[in-house]
Scaffold this motif. Structure first.
Motif, mmCIF file in Angstrom:
data_model
loop_
_atom_site.group_PDB
_atom_site.id
_atom_site.type_symbol
_atom_site.label_atom_id
_atom_site.label_comp_id
_atom_site.label_asym_id
_atom_site.label_seq_id
_atom_site.Cartn_x
_atom_site.Cartn_y
_atom_site.Cartn_z
ATOM 1 N N GLY A 173 -34.936 -58.035 37.455
ATOM 2 C CA GLY A 173 -33.538 -57.645 37.318
ATOM 3 C C GLY A 173 -33.168 -56.340 37.973
ATOM 4 O O GLY A 173 -32.070 -55.818 37.739
ATOM 5 N N LEU A 174 -34.045 -55.774 38.806
ATOM 6 C CA LEU A 174 -33.753 -54.525 39.508
ATOM 7 C C LEU A 174 -33.172 -54.877 40.878
ATOM 8 O O LEU A 174 -33.879 -54.935 41.885
ATOM 9 C CB LEU A 174 -35.017 -53.682 39.650
ATOM 10 N N THR A 175 -31.872 -55.121 40.906
ATOM 11 C CA THR A 175 -31.248 -55.712 42.088
ATOM 12 C C THR A 175 -30.336 -54.759 42.855
ATOM 13 O O THR A 175 -29.788 -55.142 43.889
ATOM 14 C CB THR A 175 -30.432 -56.944 41.678
ATOM 15 N N TRP A 176 -30.159 -53.519 42.376
ATOM 16 C CA TRP A 176 -29.240 -52.610 43.073
ATOM 17 C C TRP A 176 -29.650 -52.442 44.524
ATOM 18 O O TRP A 176 -30.831 -52.346 44.859
ATOM 19 C CB TRP A 176 -29.227 -51.233 42.413
ATOM 20 N N ASN A 177 -28.641 -52.413 45.424
ATOM 21 C CA ASN A 177 -28.903 -52.156 46.829
ATOM 22 C C ASN A 177 -27.626 -51.711 47.510
ATOM 23 O O ASN A 177 -26.541 -51.713 46.894
ATOM 24 C CB ASN A 177 -29.471 -53.395 47.520
ATOM 25 N N ALA A 178 -27.745 -51.323 48.757
ATOM 26 C CA ALA A 178 -26.599 -50.946 49.580
ATOM 27 C C ALA A 178 -26.856 -51.432 50.994
ATOM 28 O O ALA A 178 -27.982 -51.299 51.507
ATOM 29 C CB ALA A 178 -26.391 -49.428 49.561
ATOM 30 N N ALA A 179 -25.835 -52.023 51.603
ATOM 31 C CA ALA A 179 -25.966 -52.538 52.958
ATOM 32 C C ALA A 179 -25.929 -51.392 53.966
ATOM 33 O O ALA A 179 -25.207 -50.398 53.784
ATOM 34 C CB ALA A 179 -24.850 -53.527 53.257
ATOM 35 N N LEU A 180 -26.706 -51.513 55.035
ATOM 36 C CA LEU A 180 -26.720 -50.535 56.113
ATOM 37 C C LEU A 180 -25.798 -50.994 57.236
ATOM 38 O O LEU A 180 -25.691 -52.194 57.515
ATOM 39 C CB LEU A 180 -28.140 -50.363 56.651
#
Length: 203
Positions: A173-180
């Motif tokens: 459940g550790l799904t945080w991300n940010a698109a580059l």
């Protein structure tokens, strides 16, 4: 020095390999407590598609039960304090402790409870068990190398293990991300876990 050594084959006996228990390792059978001052639990994750970020958890505790005569009867437990995460950057550590990642206030511990163990050959073993992060429990296998045993200057009997495992953080459940902008994402889903364990035998 593996937990088993191969006996010279008797030409008059059936052509079946017979395994002897190594007396030196059988003598290591017993209960151990992980020494956090001389152990580390770390991780490596790809960052921004171009480099690795490494970190560790400064606070952890655990126990081992070793059976030198039958490795399959060995067990392990580990409790890791999430708030002790350390990547060397305070702002990043705070982000990891927060709700985007571990939510350390609500879920203060990451735990591992073994369910099985087996020898892979030589000094290498595989321990399987349940890894719990936040409110998610999933199976994990850790390959460990037995690094040896010794009596330290204080008379403690110690054993050492080095190991690693790879997980997909999204499975917990550790799904945080940010698109580059150039494509890809800020944080890889794949995480390598590393274990350097020194444990003290209990009387």
């Amino acid at each position: 020095m593996g937990l088993f050594t191969r006996r010279s084959q008797d030409t008059t006996a059936p052509a079946t390999a017979v395994l002897d228990v190594d007396p030196a390792l059988a003598a290591l059978t017993g209960d151990y407590v992980i020494d956090p001052a001389h152990s580390s639990i770390g991780f490596t994750v790809r960052h921004a598609m171009v480099t690795n970020v490494r970190g560790s958890f400064a606070e952890h505790e655990g126990t081992l039960h070793l059976d030198g005569a039958d490795p399959a009867r060995s067990t392990a437990t580990i409790d890791v304090t999430i708030a002790s995460v350390d990547t060397g950057i305070a702002d990043r550590d705070g982000h990891l402790r927060g709700g985007d990642f571990f939510d350390a206030d609500a879920f203060p511990l990451m735990t591992f409870r073994s369910t099985g163990a087996r020898a892979l050959g030589g000094d290498t073993y595989r321990i399987t068990g349940d890894l719990t992060i936040k409110d998610v429990t999933r199976p994990l296998s850790i390959d460990l190398e037995f690094a040896g045993s010794a009596t330290d200057v204080y008379g403690n009997e110690r054993v050492g293990f080095e190991g690693s495992a790879e997980i997909l953080r999204s499975d917990w459940g550790l799904t945080w991300n940010a698109a580059l902008e150039a494509g890809g994402v800020m944080v890889s889903d794949k995480v390598k876990l590393t274990f350097d364990i020194s444990a003290i035998k209990q009387a």
